[in-house]
Design a protein around this motif. Structure first.
Motif, PDB file in Angstrom:
ATOM      1  N   VAL A  30       0.881  -1.166   0.000  1.00 13.52           N
ATOM      2  CA  VAL A  30       0.000   0.000   0.000  1.00 13.52           C
ATOM      3  C   VAL A  30       0.918   1.215   0.000  1.00 13.52           C
ATOM      4  N   LEU A  31       0.786   2.038  -1.032  1.00 13.99           N
ATOM      5  CA  LEU A  31       1.678   3.177  -1.210  1.00 13.99           C
ATOM      6  C   LEU A  31       0.883   4.475  -1.275  1.00 13.99           C
ATOM      7  N   GLN A  32       1.337   5.453  -0.551  1.00 19.46           N
ATOM      8  CA  GLN A  32       0.810   6.817  -0.678  1.00 19.46           C
ATOM      9  C   GLN A  32       1.887   7.620  -1.382  1.00 19.46           C
ATOM     10  N   GLY A  33       1.507   8.312  -2.433  1.00 22.89           N
ATOM     11  CA  GLY A  33       2.485   9.085  -3.186  1.00 22.89           C
ATOM     12  C   GLY A  33       1.892  10.371  -3.701  1.00 22.89           C
ATOM     13  N   TRP A  34       2.729  11.127  -4.373  1.00 19.66           N
ATOM     14  CA  TRP A  34       2.257  12.372  -4.974  1.00 19.66           C
ATOM     15  C   TRP A  34       1.470  12.053  -6.226  1.00 19.66           C
ATOM     16  N   LYS A  35       0.372  12.758  -6.453  1.00 21.02           N
ATOM     17  CA  LYS A  35      -0.378  12.589  -7.688  1.00 21.02           C
ATOM     18  C   LYS A  35       0.513  12.975  -8.859  1.00 21.02           C
ATOM     19  N   ALA A  36       0.453  12.158  -9.888  1.00 21.44           N
ATOM     20  CA  ALA A  36       1.254  12.432 -11.079  1.00 21.44           C
ATOM     21  C   ALA A  36       0.696  13.649 -11.818  1.00 21.44           C
ATOM     22  N   ASP A  37       1.579  14.408 -12.438  1.00 20.82           N
ATOM     23  CA  ASP A  37       1.129  15.560 -13.224  1.00 20.82           C
ATOM     24  C   ASP A  37       0.559  15.076 -14.554  1.00 20.82           C
ATOM     25  N   SER A  38      -0.073  15.973 -15.286  1.00 23.14           N
ATOM     26  CA  SER A  38      -0.749  15.594 -16.526  1.00 23.14           C
ATOM     27  C   SER A  38       0.230  15.053 -17.574  1.00 23.14           C
ATOM     28  N   ARG A  39       1.439  15.567 -17.604  1.00 29.02           N
ATOM     29  CA  ARG A  39       2.432  15.078 -18.561  1.00 29.02           C
ATOM     30  C   ARG A  39       2.793  13.615 -18.274  1.00 29.02           C
ATOM     31  N   THR A  40       2.975  13.300 -16.993  1.00 30.45           N
ATOM     32  CA  THR A  40       3.281  11.924 -16.602  1.00 30.45           C
ATOM     33  C   THR A  40       2.105  11.006 -16.933  1.00 30.45           C
ATOM     34  N   GLU A  41       0.891  11.439 -16.582  1.00 31.70           N
ATOM     35  CA  GLU A  41      -0.290  10.629 -16.899  1.00 31.70           C
ATOM     36  C   GLU A  41      -0.419  10.405 -18.397  1.00 31.70           C
ATOM     37  N   ALA A  42      -0.163  11.450 -19.191  1.00 28.24           N
ATOM     38  CA  ALA A  42      -0.261  11.322 -20.645  1.00 28.24           C
ATOM     39  C   ALA A  42       0.714  10.270 -21.158  1.00 28.24           C
ATOM     40  N   GLU A  43       1.909  10.257 -20.619  1.00 33.60           N
ATOM     41  CA  GLU A  43       2.882   9.250 -21.052  1.00 33.60           C
ATOM     42  C   GLU A  43       2.439   7.852 -20.639  1.00 33.60           C
ATOM     43  N   CYS A  44       1.884   7.726 -19.443  1.00 32.68           N
ATOM     44  CA  CYS A  44       1.379   6.426 -18.990  1.00 32.68           C
ATOM     45  C   CYS A  44       0.233   5.947 -19.875  1.00 32.68           C
ATOM     46  N   LEU A  45      -0.579   6.864 -20.351  1.00 33.21           N
ATOM     47  CA  LEU A  45      -1.718   6.515 -21.200  1.00 33.21           C
ATOM     48  C   LEU A  45      -1.299   5.973 -22.561  1.00 33.21           C
ATOM     49  N   THR A  46      -0.031   6.124 -22.919  1.00 32.81           N
ATOM     50  CA  THR A  46       0.417   5.591 -24.207  1.00 32.81           C
ATOM     51  C   THR A  46       0.443   4.066 -24.218  1.00 32.81           C
ATOM     52  N   VAL A  47       0.413   3.436 -23.058  1.00 38.07           N
ATOM     53  CA  VAL A  47       0.409   1.969 -23.007  1.00 38.07           C
ATOM     54  C   VAL A  47      -0.923   1.389 -22.540  1.00 38.07           C
ATOM     55  N   GLY A  48      -1.879   2.235 -22.220  1.00 40.25           N
ATOM     56  CA  GLY A  48      -3.196   1.754 -21.789  1.00 40.25           C
ATOM     57  C   GLY A  48      -3.922   2.804 -20.969  1.00 40.25           C
ATOM     58  N   ARG A  49      -5.200   2.564 -20.774  1.00 39.16           N
ATOM     59  CA  ARG A  49      -6.005   3.533 -20.024  1.00 39.16           C
ATOM     60  C   ARG A  49      -5.762   3.420 -18.519  1.00 39.16           C
ATOM     61  N   ILE A  50      -6.187   4.430 -17.796  1.00 40.03           N
ATOM     62  CA  ILE A  50      -6.113   4.437 -16.330  1.00 40.03           C
ATOM     63  C   ILE A  50      -7.546   4.346 -15.827  1.00 40.03           C
ATOM     64  N   PRO A  51      -7.972   3.194 -15.314  1.00 38.32           N
ATOM     65  CA  PRO A  51      -9.350   3.040 -14.853  1.00 38.32           C
ATOM     66  C   PRO A  51      -9.670   4.009 -13.711  1.00 38.32           C
ATOM     67  N   GLU A  52     -10.950   4.277 -13.547  1.00 35.56           N
ATOM     68  CA  GLU A  52     -11.410   5.167 -12.472  1.00 35.56           C
ATOM     69  C   GLU A  52     -10.964   4.687 -11.096  1.00 35.56           C
ATOM     70  N   THR A  53     -10.763   3.388 -10.949  1.00 33.60           N
ATOM     71  CA  THR A  53     -10.388   2.821  -9.651  1.00 33.60           C
ATOM     72  C   THR A  53      -8.885   2.821  -9.411  1.00 33.60           C
ATOM     73  N   GLU A  54      -8.116   3.391 -10.352  1.00 35.78           N
ATOM     74  CA  GLU A  54      -6.658   3.417 -10.226  1.00 35.78           C
ATOM     75  C   GLU A  54      -6.139   4.835 -10.355  1.00 35.78           C
ATOM     76  N   ALA A  55      -4.894   5.024  -9.936  1.00 36.41           N
ATOM     77  CA  ALA A  55      -4.253   6.338 -10.034  1.00 36.41           C
ATOM     78  C   ALA A  55      -2.781   6.155 -10.356  1.00 36.41           C
ATOM     79  N   VAL A  56      -2.221   7.116 -11.044  1.00 36.55           N
ATOM     80  CA  VAL A  56      -0.776   7.146 -11.269  1.00 36.55           C
ATOM     81  C   VAL A  56      -0.199   8.045 -10.189  1.00 36.55           C
ATOM     82  N   ILE A  57       0.762   7.503  -9.444  1.00 36.95           N
ATOM     83  CA  ILE A  57       1.392   8.278  -8.372  1.00 36.95           C
ATOM     84  C   ILE A  57       2.903   8.262  -8.565  1.00 36.95           C
TER      85      ILE A  57
END
Length: 80
Positions: A30-57
């Protein structure tokens, strides 16, 4: 469920900082981290979607030793 606390980021204010735990029932990290910025999320989205139940941190590299310790504990828990 009981979370085994491994530590907080030593370089933050101690109140709002990345933190590492292990669930002692199923060995999940179980990890608590900083929310990823939009640029990081955009790069993560290049390999698949981020479901509503998940977060990029983001977890700072200085927490790697705590995460290793938590991984070791998770493996020991899972082997029981």
């Amino acid at each position: 469920m009981s979370l085994l606390f491994f530590g907080k980021d030593p370089d933050t204010d101690g109140d709002e900082c990345p933190t590492v735990w292990v669930d002692d029932q199923n060995a999940d990290l179980v990890l608590q981290g900083w929310k990823a910025d939009s640029r990081t999320e955009a790069e993560c989205l290049t390999v698949g979607r981020i479901p509503e139940t998940e977060a990029v941190i983001r977890i700072p590299a200085r927490l790697v030793p705590l995460i290793r310790e938590a991984c070791d504990a998770a493996e020991r828990t899972e082997l029981r």
